[in-house]
Design a protein around this motif. Structure first.
Motif, PDB file in Angstrom:
ATOM      1  N   MET A  58       0.853  -1.185   0.000  1.00 27.44           N
ATOM      2  CA  MET A  58       0.000   0.000   0.000  1.00 27.44           C
ATOM      3  C   MET A  58       0.895   1.243   0.000  1.00 27.44           C
ATOM      4  O   MET A  58       1.714   1.418   0.889  1.00 27.44           O
ATOM      5  N   PRO A  59       0.758   2.123  -0.990  1.00 31.03           N
ATOM      6  CA  PRO A  59       1.660   3.272  -1.077  1.00 31.03           C
ATOM      7  C   PRO A  59       1.492   4.290   0.040  1.00 31.03           C
ATOM      8  O   PRO A  59       2.387   5.072   0.306  1.00 31.03           O
ATOM      9  N   ASN A  60       0.347   4.305   0.717  1.00 31.46           N
ATOM     10  CA  ASN A  60       0.118   5.299   1.755  1.00 31.46           C
ATOM     11  C   ASN A  60       0.504   4.802   3.154  1.00 31.46           C
ATOM     12  O   ASN A  60       0.294   5.497   4.136  1.00 31.46           O
ATOM     13  N   VAL A  61       1.078   3.605   3.250  1.00 33.81           N
ATOM     14  CA  VAL A  61       1.496   3.061   4.538  1.00 33.81           C
ATOM     15  C   VAL A  61       3.009   3.110   4.596  1.00 33.81           C
ATOM     16  O   VAL A  61       3.688   2.761   3.641  1.00 33.81           O
ATOM     17  N   VAL A 112      16.209   2.838   1.067  1.00 38.26           N
ATOM     18  CA  VAL A 112      15.406   1.990   0.174  1.00 38.26           C
ATOM     19  C   VAL A 112      14.198   1.428   0.915  1.00 38.26           C
ATOM     20  O   VAL A 112      13.110   1.322   0.350  1.00 38.26           O
ATOM     21  N   SER A 113      14.365   1.094   2.196  1.00 37.48           N
ATOM     22  CA  SER A 113      13.266   0.522   2.967  1.00 37.48           C
ATOM     23  C   SER A 113      12.169   1.529   3.280  1.00 37.48           C
ATOM     24  O   SER A 113      11.038   1.151   3.547  1.00 37.48           O
ATOM     25  N   ALA A 114      12.498   2.815   3.262  1.00 32.13           N
ATOM     26  CA  ALA A 114      11.547   3.827   3.712  1.00 32.13           C
ATOM     27  C   ALA A 114      10.776   4.489   2.581  1.00 32.13           C
ATOM     28  O   ALA A 114       9.845   5.236   2.843  1.00 32.13           O
ATOM     29  N   ILE A 115      11.141   4.228   1.346  1.00 31.37           N
ATOM     30  CA  ILE A 115      10.446   4.868   0.229  1.00 31.37           C
ATOM     31  C   ILE A 115       9.716   3.817  -0.586  1.00 31.37           C
ATOM     32  O   ILE A 115       9.970   2.623  -0.445  1.00 31.37           O
ATOM     33  N   ASN A 116       8.789   4.272  -1.432  1.00 28.10           N
ATOM     34  CA  ASN A 116       8.064   3.321  -2.280  1.00 28.10           C
ATOM     35  C   ASN A 116       7.795   3.940  -3.641  1.00 28.10           C
ATOM     36  O   ASN A 116       8.189   5.066  -3.904  1.00 28.10           O
ATOM     37  N   PRO A 176       7.910   4.609  -7.746  1.00 27.95           N
ATOM     38  CA  PRO A 176       8.976   4.719  -8.750  1.00 27.95           C
ATOM     39  C   PRO A 176      10.335   5.075  -8.149  1.00 27.95           C
ATOM     40  O   PRO A 176      11.365   4.586  -8.592  1.00 27.95           O
ATOM     41  N   ARG A 177      10.340   5.920  -7.121  1.00 24.20           N
ATOM     42  CA  ARG A 177      11.608   6.293  -6.491  1.00 24.20           C
ATOM     43  C   ARG A 177      12.275   5.079  -5.851  1.00 24.20           C
ATOM     44  O   ARG A 177      13.479   4.902  -5.928  1.00 24.20           O
ATOM     45  N   HIS A 178      11.479   4.228  -5.207  1.00 21.26           N
ATOM     46  CA  HIS A 178      12.015   3.010  -4.601  1.00 21.26           C
ATOM     47  C   HIS A 178      12.623   2.108  -5.675  1.00 21.26           C
ATOM     48  O   HIS A 178      13.725   1.589  -5.520  1.00 21.26           O
ATOM     49  N   LYS A 179      11.901   1.942  -6.757  1.00 21.83           N
ATOM     50  CA  LYS A 179      12.378   1.078  -7.841  1.00 21.83           C
ATOM     51  C   LYS A 179      13.689   1.608  -8.416  1.00 21.83           C
ATOM     52  O   LYS A 179      14.641   0.843  -8.619  1.00 21.83           O
TER      53      LYS A 179
END
Length: 125
Positions: free
Chosen positions: A58-61, A76-80, A82-85
């Motif tokens: 879930m992108p908002n969690v 890396v663990s804290a973002i999601n 396209p930026r995470h990828k």
């Protein structure tokens, strides 16, 4: 959810720090795949298995603020999304077998230099 909040102020931080995997496995056996605890003086709910997969997609969690303080807000663990990828692609390239093999000579040289310096310092007194 079921769980134990631990001792006042301390929670279960020391048990978690001692062996995080054992901590989670023990509590999963005792309380099930979702349990509450207190780590780093912050109450939290721990999710495992499919429950965690659903929530983490879930992108908002996100992570609680005290975990972000430890991980860094741009880790890396804290973002999601396209930026995470993108960050995974960039950092992943640094940990391939070929990349690690390229680092080895520099790591060996630096290790040797520091060990030599420490040896000289201990001889000097």
């Amino acid at each position: 959810p079921p769980g134990w909040l631990g001792l006042p102020m301390l929670g279960e931080t020391s048990a978690y720090k001692a062996d995080p995997r054992k901590f989670v496995e023990d509590r999963k056996k005792r309380y099930g795949p979702i349990f509450k605890t207190v780590v780093l003086n912050q109450p939290c709910v721990h999710l495992t298995g499919d429950h965690a997969k659903i929530i983490l997609k879930m992108p908002n969690v996100g992570w609680p603020s005290h975990w972000l303080d430890l991980l860094g807000k741009t880790s890396v663990s804290a973002i999601n999304g396209p930026r995470h990828k993108l960050q995974r692609i960039i950092t992943g390239a640094a940990f391939t077998d070929a990349a690690l093999a390229r680092y080895l000579p520099a790591v060996e040289r630096l290790t040797y230099e520091h060990l030599e310096r420490w040896a000289q310092m201990s001889k000097a007194g």
